[in-house]
Design a protein around this motif. Structure first.
Motif, PDB file in Angstrom:
ATOM      1  N   ILE A  97      24.570 -12.552 -38.366  1.00 25.32           N
ATOM      2  CA  ILE A  97      24.477 -12.054 -36.992  1.00 25.32           C
ATOM      3  C   ILE A  97      24.581 -10.532 -36.956  1.00 25.32           C
ATOM      4  O   ILE A  97      23.843  -9.850 -36.215  1.00 25.32           O
ATOM      5  CB  ILE A  97      25.576 -12.704 -36.128  1.00 25.32           C
ATOM      6  CG1 ILE A  97      25.317 -14.207 -36.013  1.00 25.32           C
ATOM      7  CG2 ILE A  97      25.626 -12.071 -34.746  1.00 25.32           C
ATOM      8  CD1 ILE A  97      26.428 -14.965 -35.365  1.00 25.32           C
ATOM      9  N   ALA A  98      25.498  -9.942 -37.755  1.00 22.76           N
ATOM     10  CA  ALA A  98      25.641  -8.480 -37.806  1.00 22.76           C
ATOM     11  C   ALA A  98      24.350  -7.835 -38.305  1.00 22.76           C
ATOM     12  O   ALA A  98      23.929  -6.780 -37.790  1.00 22.76           O
ATOM     13  CB  ALA A  98      26.811  -8.111 -38.705  1.00 22.76           C
ATOM     14  N   GLY A  99      23.709  -8.437 -39.269  1.00 22.44           N
ATOM     15  CA  GLY A  99      22.445  -7.911 -39.779  1.00 22.44           C
ATOM     16  C   GLY A  99      21.355  -7.927 -38.726  1.00 22.44           C
ATOM     17  O   GLY A  99      20.584  -6.966 -38.597  1.00 22.44           O
ATOM     18  N   VAL A 100      21.307  -9.047 -37.980  1.00 30.38           N
ATOM     19  CA  VAL A 100      20.294  -9.154 -36.922  1.00 30.38           C
ATOM     20  C   VAL A 100      20.536  -8.089 -35.838  1.00 30.38           C
ATOM     21  O   VAL A 100      19.593  -7.426 -35.346  1.00 30.38           O
ATOM     22  CB  VAL A 100      20.310 -10.566 -36.308  1.00 30.38           C
ATOM     23  CG1 VAL A 100      19.411 -10.616 -35.078  1.00 30.38           C
ATOM     24  CG2 VAL A 100      19.861 -11.589 -37.339  1.00 30.38           C
ATOM     25  N   ILE A 149      19.144  -2.916 -33.111  1.00 28.68           N
ATOM     26  CA  ILE A 149      19.517  -1.549 -32.718  1.00 28.68           C
ATOM     27  C   ILE A 149      18.532  -0.538 -33.303  1.00 28.68           C
ATOM     28  O   ILE A 149      18.070   0.392 -32.612  1.00 28.68           O
ATOM     29  CB  ILE A 149      20.954  -1.229 -33.172  1.00 28.68           C
ATOM     30  CG1 ILE A 149      21.954  -2.067 -32.363  1.00 28.68           C
ATOM     31  CG2 ILE A 149      21.265   0.258 -33.023  1.00 28.68           C
ATOM     32  CD1 ILE A 149      23.387  -1.963 -32.853  1.00 28.68           C
ATOM     33  N   LEU A 150      18.195  -0.705 -34.590  1.00 28.01           N
ATOM     34  CA  LEU A 150      17.249   0.213 -35.221  1.00 28.01           C
ATOM     35  C   LEU A 150      15.873   0.143 -34.551  1.00 28.01           C
ATOM     36  O   LEU A 150      15.211   1.167 -34.350  1.00 28.01           O
ATOM     37  CB  LEU A 150      17.133  -0.101 -36.713  1.00 28.01           C
ATOM     38  CG  LEU A 150      18.388   0.173 -37.563  1.00 28.01           C
ATOM     39  CD1 LEU A 150      18.185  -0.326 -38.992  1.00 28.01           C
ATOM     40  CD2 LEU A 150      18.704   1.666 -37.574  1.00 28.01           C
ATOM     41  N   ALA A 151      15.478  -1.108 -34.218  1.00 31.88           N
ATOM     42  CA  ALA A 151      14.175  -1.281 -33.564  1.00 31.88           C
ATOM     43  C   ALA A 151      14.174  -0.622 -32.189  1.00 31.88           C
ATOM     44  O   ALA A 151      13.195   0.064 -31.805  1.00 31.88           O
ATOM     45  CB  ALA A 151      13.845  -2.763 -33.456  1.00 31.88           C
ATOM     46  N   LEU A 152      15.250  -0.786 -31.428  1.00 30.81           N
ATOM     47  CA  LEU A 152      15.347  -0.161 -30.110  1.00 30.81           C
ATOM     48  C   LEU A 152      15.353   1.356 -30.218  1.00 30.81           C
ATOM     49  O   LEU A 152      14.725   2.063 -29.401  1.00 30.81           O
ATOM     50  CB  LEU A 152      16.618  -0.638 -29.398  1.00 30.81           C
ATOM     51  CG  LEU A 152      16.598  -2.094 -28.898  1.00 30.81           C
ATOM     52  CD1 LEU A 152      17.974  -2.471 -28.348  1.00 30.81           C
ATOM     53  CD2 LEU A 152      15.529  -2.267 -27.816  1.00 30.81           C
TER      54      LEU A 152
END
Length: 293
Positions: A252-255, A260-263
């Motif tokens: 879940i933390a990875g997702v 966040i990076l994508a946003l």
């Protein structure tokens, strides 16, 4: 003198004849080998080898220190097994058996003692193998308690009324069950010992599937014979689990990090596009020199 020679010759012939008969008898009636007790749920068989061709076997069994007995079905038999289930009446006693190699039924022999092989010591109560138990699962409505209903399996023994005895009828308060259980998606195991055939487990996580195995546990036996055969595995149904239980914190933390990076990338792209549009709409302002007062 002549009579003395005849007497001596007759004695030699007699001695040779006895020797020849003993050698022949030894060759004709080989000893039984691989004598083994095979017992499960008090169904007790004595087995041995080899298969006889021109001789037979007789089984004598006895409580150690007491008189010998015979089973009518195991006298001058050409089989290599003997069912002693109903003959070993004192279940807690220690027994031994002798397998005698004898002539076929109806054939006489001059042997005074027939070749025999003695078995190992055997006690039905302490040595019989206990088979695989069966059980049913019951999950409470609150999903926090699971109950195992274990069936006390039948034995090969009957009481005086010819009714079949269960293992609880035989072992009574010494009968216990060992439950091994784990989460369906985990390898970590937990255990519980119960004297009851109805086993309640309350230390379970709600809406999580658990898998169970059951086996008979007899603490009074030697270590290598305390446990019966393991049951087939059964798992409880899986409830409505949360995303954390399904995937775990690390996944879940990875997702979340990827989101966040994508946003961040999307926001940066939007801002860059906005600046470019601004420059296109106002091209002169950026190229004009500054006015000083």
């Amino acid at each position: 003198m002549e009579s003395y020679r005849e007497t001596r010759l007759q004695m030699l012939v007699f001695v040779f004849g006895v020797f020849f008969m003993s050698v022949c008898a030894s060759d004709t009636f080989p000893k039984a080998q691989n004598v083994t007790w095979n017992s499960i749920n008090f169904k007790t068989m004595l087995t041995w080898s080899p298969k006889p061709k021109d001789y037979s076997y007789t089984v004598e069994f006895y409580v150690i220190g007491q008189s010998r007995e015979r089973s009518p079905h195991c006298i001058r038999s050409t089989e290599t097994d003997c069912d002693l289930t109903t003959k070993l009446k004192d279940l807690k006693a220690s027994y031994k058996a002798d397998i005698l190699s004898e002539p076929l039924l109806g054939v006489t022999s001059d042997l005074i003692e027939h070749p025999s092989t003695t078995s190992e010591r055997f006690s039905p109560y302490s040595d019989t193998v206990i088979g695989r138990p069966e059980f049913k699962l019951e999950v409470d409505s609150d999903k926090r308690k699971t109950t195992l209903h274990v069936t006390d399996m039948p034995t090969a023994l009957n009481n005086e009324k010819k009714e079949r005895l269960s293992i609880r009828d035989v072992f009574k308060d010494e009968l216990q069950y060992k439950v091994i259980y784990r989460k369906a998606k985990s390898t970590g195991k937990r255990e519980k010992i119960s004297k009851s055939s109805t086993i309640e487990l309350t230390d379970l996580d709600r809406d999580v599937s658990y898998c169970f195995n059951v086996q008979v546990y007899l603490s009074f036996r030697s270590t290598d014979k305390q446990l019966g055969e393991m049951s087939h595995i059964q798992c409880s149904p899986e409830g409505n689990t949360s995303i954390f239980e399904d995937y775990g914190p690390a996944v879940i933390a990875g997702v979340i990090l990827i989101i966040i990076l994508a946003l961040s990338a999307i926001i940066s792209t939007i801002m860059m596009c906005h600046r470019r549009r601004k420059r296109v709409k106002n091209p002169g302002k950026e190229g004009q020199p500054l006015n000083y007062l």
